[in-house]
Design an enzyme around this catalytic site. Structure first.
Site, PDB file in Angstrom:
ATOM      1  N   TYR A 136      -6.149  -0.941  -7.058  1.00  0.00           N
ATOM      2  CA  TYR A 136      -5.250  -2.195  -6.646  1.00  0.00           C
ATOM      3  C   TYR A 136      -4.673  -2.083  -5.042  1.00  0.00           C
ATOM      4  O   TYR A 136      -4.730  -0.754  -4.680  1.00  0.00           O
ATOM      5  CB  TYR A 136      -4.551  -2.777  -7.655  1.00  0.00           C
ATOM      6  CG  TYR A 136      -3.232  -2.423  -8.016  1.00  0.00           C
ATOM      7  CD1 TYR A 136      -2.561  -1.254  -7.322  1.00  0.00           C
ATOM      8  CD2 TYR A 136      -2.917  -2.985  -9.364  1.00  0.00           C
ATOM      9  CE1 TYR A 136      -1.517  -0.703  -7.948  1.00  0.00           C
ATOM     10  CE2 TYR A 136      -1.366  -2.294  -9.785  1.00  0.00           C
ATOM     11  CZ  TYR A 136      -0.918  -1.157  -9.069  1.00  0.00           C
ATOM     12  OH  TYR A 136       0.405  -0.936  -9.429  1.00  0.00           O
ATOM     13  N   GLU A 137      -4.357  -3.112  -4.597  1.00  0.00           N
ATOM     14  CA  GLU A 137      -3.844  -3.135  -3.205  1.00  0.00           C
ATOM     15  C   GLU A 137      -5.186  -2.616  -2.209  1.00  0.00           C
ATOM     16  O   GLU A 137      -4.586  -1.930  -1.212  1.00  0.00           O
ATOM     17  CB  GLU A 137      -2.626  -2.498  -2.873  1.00  0.00           C
ATOM     18  CG  GLU A 137      -1.525  -2.653  -3.759  1.00  0.00           C
ATOM     19  CD  GLU A 137      -1.362  -4.543  -3.887  1.00  0.00           C
ATOM     20  OE1 GLU A 137      -1.727  -5.067  -2.820  1.00  0.00           O
ATOM     21  OE2 GLU A 137      -0.935  -5.083  -4.735  1.00  0.00           O
ATOM     22  N   GLY A 138      -6.458  -2.911  -2.474  1.00  0.00           N
ATOM     23  CA  GLY A 138      -7.686  -2.379  -1.814  1.00  0.00           C
ATOM     24  C   GLY A 138      -8.012  -0.875  -2.391  1.00  0.00           C
ATOM     25  O   GLY A 138      -7.065   0.174  -2.205  1.00  0.00           O
ATOM     26  N   GLN A 153      -9.591   1.819   1.720  1.00  0.00           N
ATOM     27  CA  GLN A 153      -8.613   2.300   2.341  1.00  0.00           C
ATOM     28  C   GLN A 153      -9.356   3.440   3.327  1.00  0.00           C
ATOM     29  O   GLN A 153      -8.850   3.309   4.643  1.00  0.00           O
ATOM     30  CB  GLN A 153      -7.555   3.041   1.567  1.00  0.00           C
ATOM     31  CG  GLN A 153      -6.954   2.467   0.522  1.00  0.00           C
ATOM     32  CD  GLN A 153      -5.777   1.303   0.842  1.00  0.00           C
ATOM     33  OE1 GLN A 153      -5.441   1.383   2.251  1.00  0.00           O
ATOM     34  NE2 GLN A 153      -5.962   0.203   0.336  1.00  0.00           N
ATOM     35  N   ARG A 177       1.025  -1.315  -0.095  1.00  0.00           N
ATOM     36  CA  ARG A 177       0.120  -0.045  -0.036  1.00  0.00           C
ATOM     37  C   ARG A 177       0.810   1.184  -0.224  1.00  0.00           C
ATOM     38  O   ARG A 177       0.692   2.335  -0.694  1.00  0.00           O
ATOM     39  CB  ARG A 177      -1.134   0.078   1.247  1.00  0.00           C
ATOM     40  CG  ARG A 177      -2.140  -1.149   0.780  1.00  0.00           C
ATOM     41  CD  ARG A 177      -3.170  -1.232   1.993  1.00  0.00           C
ATOM     42  NE  ARG A 177      -4.102  -2.103   1.560  1.00  0.00           N
ATOM     43  CZ  ARG A 177      -5.027  -2.535   2.191  1.00  0.00           C
ATOM     44  NH1 ARG A 177      -5.388  -1.988   3.623  1.00  0.00           N
ATOM     45  NH2 ARG A 177      -6.112  -3.273   1.780  1.00  0.00           N
TER      46      ARG A 177
END
Lengths: 592, 592
Positions: A434-436, A441, A294
């Protein structure tokens, strides 16, 4: 074609003048003196500019191709990757026990911004490897570490993260990939994963997949998820490559951007895998990767903004169009350069003021990650955990917006692919997802991080702001221009936190309806703090007569722009937040 | 693949309940009763949904190809275009003298939103033809009109606008294309034009280029520009096609989006052309096209937002991911639909609240254009001229943002081209750029329109807001939720105008540094007014028990969202504006 200009001077200012890393007590930071750091950054900048950046458009137009199970990467990627490997860049901050250089993360982060800015798609191959390395390093047995890490540090073998399945992205509790124990300590994995970046390609001898799967009989939902290593080729006792494992790339996705990185559908068909960490505790191990990833994605968002901005500046200086409203500035030319026009400057200042503070924010975060890893600083870990969703969500939302502004400077030419500005926008777009996704977030920030440890970490942030304001209260250079706006922003952030505390327990929706606004409010406050700290450092340099006076004055000018024109957004965000859940939730699902 | 859902109910509410077009005194509006209007809109919606929308992704993936001077359009475009022609849709609001249907523009605008929303690239072929038609209709001689307009109304021949050259976009004074008089009233044009939408294609028998060029010996700069008709094929006395004219497509641009529309480099090599309007007065004639085109581009921006939004709503209802924080809502499923999550709703409400008010704004604008054209209403013309840059700039900035929000709902799936959400974003992006980049719209608004006729038109806008608030002061349903926020926004807009008046004369940069902020401040105030008017209409319907009560209640809910969560942006915009020129202009050009 766009060029890449490494922001060396700004990085050095942040690292040494603002953060004063060479004076920090974190083990390893004593090595980071000005000369050493500059030498590393300069070399990394050269590679970014001269080797990686020229391949950025190539990656975009060629993309990756799948042919008979083999994924071919764009022309030139292999050679550039080899050069990164040969220079030891892929293991810059990795553990020396496994062949890494053992440098602090703060240095790797600065290098990473340049590598991602020059060629985000290419940089994802080593980037994902690093994430996989970290998870194995933190949670794997010694045997697994000895077997896999040395080759991953050098990127002879690359790594991946396999989380998403067609029916579940954020909600990992739904995942279906199964891992059947074989009695010998190994597992057989079966299932399908999608959106696997660098899942298959032709640039490494082996690919080490980290895969989330469920061991039959385990708990339901996220509590029954385990993490496995699944290598593309099995690895023999002596470290040589053995049989091809049962994991293949079934398809490549056609995407809006990052065409140079292969985004794979990965099919696992009884593939041999090895448990990393404890059974059913895979999510914890995964979060080691995720938190690192992140911050890395925040860096990517910022990096695209920086790359796009420098090209927009060049264009604004070169392109002749119209005359300055206050009088001709280029009498010998047919028109004045774009940069004379106030609205063009407004767009450039928006970008510049965001980028420089965003960079400071990320590098400050990196020092806290180092303090946590290198001296077990729990307060630093608590604060950087709180700020991780802000770094990811805010810097990618604003980073994308910044690339759009840079593209806009080019007018119609910005819309033509040949010019390269579209690629920055299309590549930056993924960082919000991406990555959440950034909404996730915001949920993590408001729903989890904010109240963790009894709200200790957000209180620590407020104390930090308060102390800074108090310690510099007599500084006339900072007072009106920096401290007062920072105080106002921090007050808005506190009011929003208070609103959540008062209403969130009774009605969680009242907090969550404002989660994205809170993330932006928090992000602006952080960047306001960064500007105040940078202004202080710049003013000190000016007072002492050290450093480049013009550069330091420009810092103050850019900082004032942020405080006057961007930071006041905190008030709007607060107003949205305190409007509560009703406006957001009032409509029935069928009435949209 | 995305679907297109025609917003019929909302259009009918705006046209009849809010704008009450059937009661307006504008000639031709008496025909626009509920039944007639609904029948037209329903039919147009069907064609948009069933014929045009299915070709949208085809156009994106196939694009246009240039082969030996011939541009081939995507598969299916020709048939769909033929259907539009056969139905008389291309001449809906054109002059009956030349074969048009003579309908008011407000109806054509509603139809246009659906056609652009379903397939923007395809719709640009008739769209640009309409712009060229209007310029010839307003400024051409009878002979030219008789010769060209009938075939352009039916779109047997299509039209283009040729302004931009490689070295000049906004700054038309720099253009180099020459038009040499031939003594027989005709001219020979030589030069190169770029970014010519629909400049060459295989769907029409002839293409009528409207071209800006300079007649040698004329005044310098924009005062020496003339407008010409340059047909692809010369037209014989009897209307049949003659020799191929010296204008060819030299190249097609690879663009970020609108792949289905051919963007051409057009080379003029002694091409025969005919003057439209007076020599050297071409810019005036061009602005006839431009103003129409700007409203049309605002429509495009909105249309993409609408198309993307309806698909995002469907996805948010269908995709199961996570559980509602207030308790499970879909106990029989593995997870709840996305739409239960507050942050997803926030994103959907942002879109919905913008789109519905944006539509009202455009259709209101269209009624003023009709009032100007059909009853020479000078006040309406003044106001809509003032608002044209706002419609173009604000609705495309926000329209693009809205497509990005819609794409975001899809998470990783939104980034995959197959899903189609990326296309909305990429297509919408051009609307911020062409027909005058949005920064140019802001400059037009602040630098020209605001003070035109002594500021009469902006005063008329303020009076309109004031009267509305006064007339409804006793309306308890509107008071707190709608009138007060509108009043606050209008106050911010007035304060910004006042700031410009006080500082702009001494320092034009003080006004221009805030031009984009002013455009957004104005846009929000307009949309706030639209919501107040829609709320009034909805409340009247509810009180009278007419109409669909659920629909009317949802209008009020959505309107309150706008007033509470979006309209307060006016305060932030005002703060930016009143920070003046210094923060924006302080940095030297070389210091960026």
């Amino acid at each position: 074609m766009p060029i890449y200009t490494p922001p060396l001077k700004d990085m050095e200012f942040i690292l040494h003048d603002m953060l004063k890393i060479h004076e920090a007590s974190t083990p390893g930071y004593d090595e980071l003196d000005v000369d050493f750091t500059s030498a590393i950054l300069e070399e990394a900048g050269k590679i970014a500019r001269d080797v990686m950046a020229p391949l950025n458009a190539v990656g975009d137009s060629e993309g990756c191709t799948l042919d008979n199970g083999i994924v071919r990467t764009p022309k030139g990627f292999q050679e550039a990757f080899d050069l990164l490997r040969a220079g030891g860049w892929t293991g810059l901050d990795c553990d020396p026990e496994y062949g890494g250089q053992g440098m602090p993360y703060v240095l790797a982060a600065a290098v990473g911004e340049m590598q991602a800015g020059a060629n985000m798609s290419l940089n994802m191959y080593p980037g994902l490897t690093h994430g996989a390395y970290s998870a194995i390093h933190a949670h794997g047995t010694d045997e697994l570490k000895q077997k896999f890490l040395p080759k991953m540090v050098t990127c002879e073998w690359t790594g991946t993260m396999n989380l998403t399945e067609p029916h579940c992205g954020t909600d990992l509790g739904l995942l279906r990939t199964k891992a059947e124990p074989q009695g010998d300590g190994s597992y057989k994995l079966t299932g399908q994963k999608i959106f696997i970046s660098a899942g298959e390609h032709d640039m490494a001898d082996n690919i080490i997949h980290l895969v989330l799967a469920k061991i039959p009989g385990g708990p339901e939902g996220v509590k029954g998820i385990s993490l496995f290593i699944v290598p593309k080729f099995l690895v023999n006792e002596d470290g040589s490559l053995g049989a091809r494992n049962g994991v293949v790339c079934g398809n490549l996705e056609e995407k809006m951007g990052i065409h140079g990185n292969s985004t794979c559908v990965m099919n696992f068909d009884g593939a041999e895998g090895y448990l990393v960490g404890e059974a059913h505790k895979g999510l914890r191990a995964m979060f080691t990767m995720m938190n690192e990833a992140r911050v890395g994605v925040g860096l990517q968002g910022l990096s695209q903004a920086q790359a796009a901005y420098t090209n927009a500046v060049e264009y604004a200086r070169d392109r002749l169009q119209g005359r300055a409203v206050t009088g001709t500035q280029n009498p010998d030319g047919p028109a004045d350069p774009l940069i004379v026009h106030p609205d063009i400057r407004r767009a450039l200042m928006d970008q510049k003021a965001f980028i420089e503070a965003g960079r400071a924010f990320l590098l400050w975060g990196a020092t806290m990650i180092d303090a946590h890893h290198r001296s077990d600083d729990k307060a630093a870990n608590g604060l950087v955990s709180l700020l991780t969703p802000v770094m990811k969500g805010f810097l990618t939302d604003k980073g994308f917006e910044s690339t759009v502004q840079a593209q806009q400077i080019f007018g119609g030419h910005g819309y033509i692919e040949e010019q390269g500005m579209s690629q920055f926008v299309r590549d930056a777009r993924i960082t919000m997802i991406y990555e959440g996704a950034n909404g996730v977030q915001a949920l993590d920030l408001v729903g989890r991080k904010l109240a963790s440890d009894g709200g200790k970490h957000v209180m620590a942030f407020f104390d930090l702001v308060k102390s800074f304001i108090k310690d510099n209260a007599e500084n006339e250079a900072l007072k009106a221009d920096f401290l007062e706006p920072l105080k106002a922003a921090s007050k808005d952030l506190q009011a929003a936190s208070m609103f959540f505390m008062q209403h969130g327990m009774k009605d969680p929706n009242a907090a969550l309806a404002g989660s994205t606004d809170f993330l932006h409010l928090f992000g602006h406050t952080c960047l306001g703090l960064m500007w105040a700290q940078m202004a202080k450092a710049a003013q000190e340099g000016l007072d002492a007569g050290t450093g480049d006076a013009k550069f330091l004055q420009n810092k103050l000018v850019t900082g004032r722009y942020y405080m006057q024109r961007l930071l006041p957004e905190t008030g709007l965000r607060l107003a949205r937040i305190t409007s509560g859940a009703t406006p957001v939730m009032a409509l029935a699902a069928e009435d949209f």
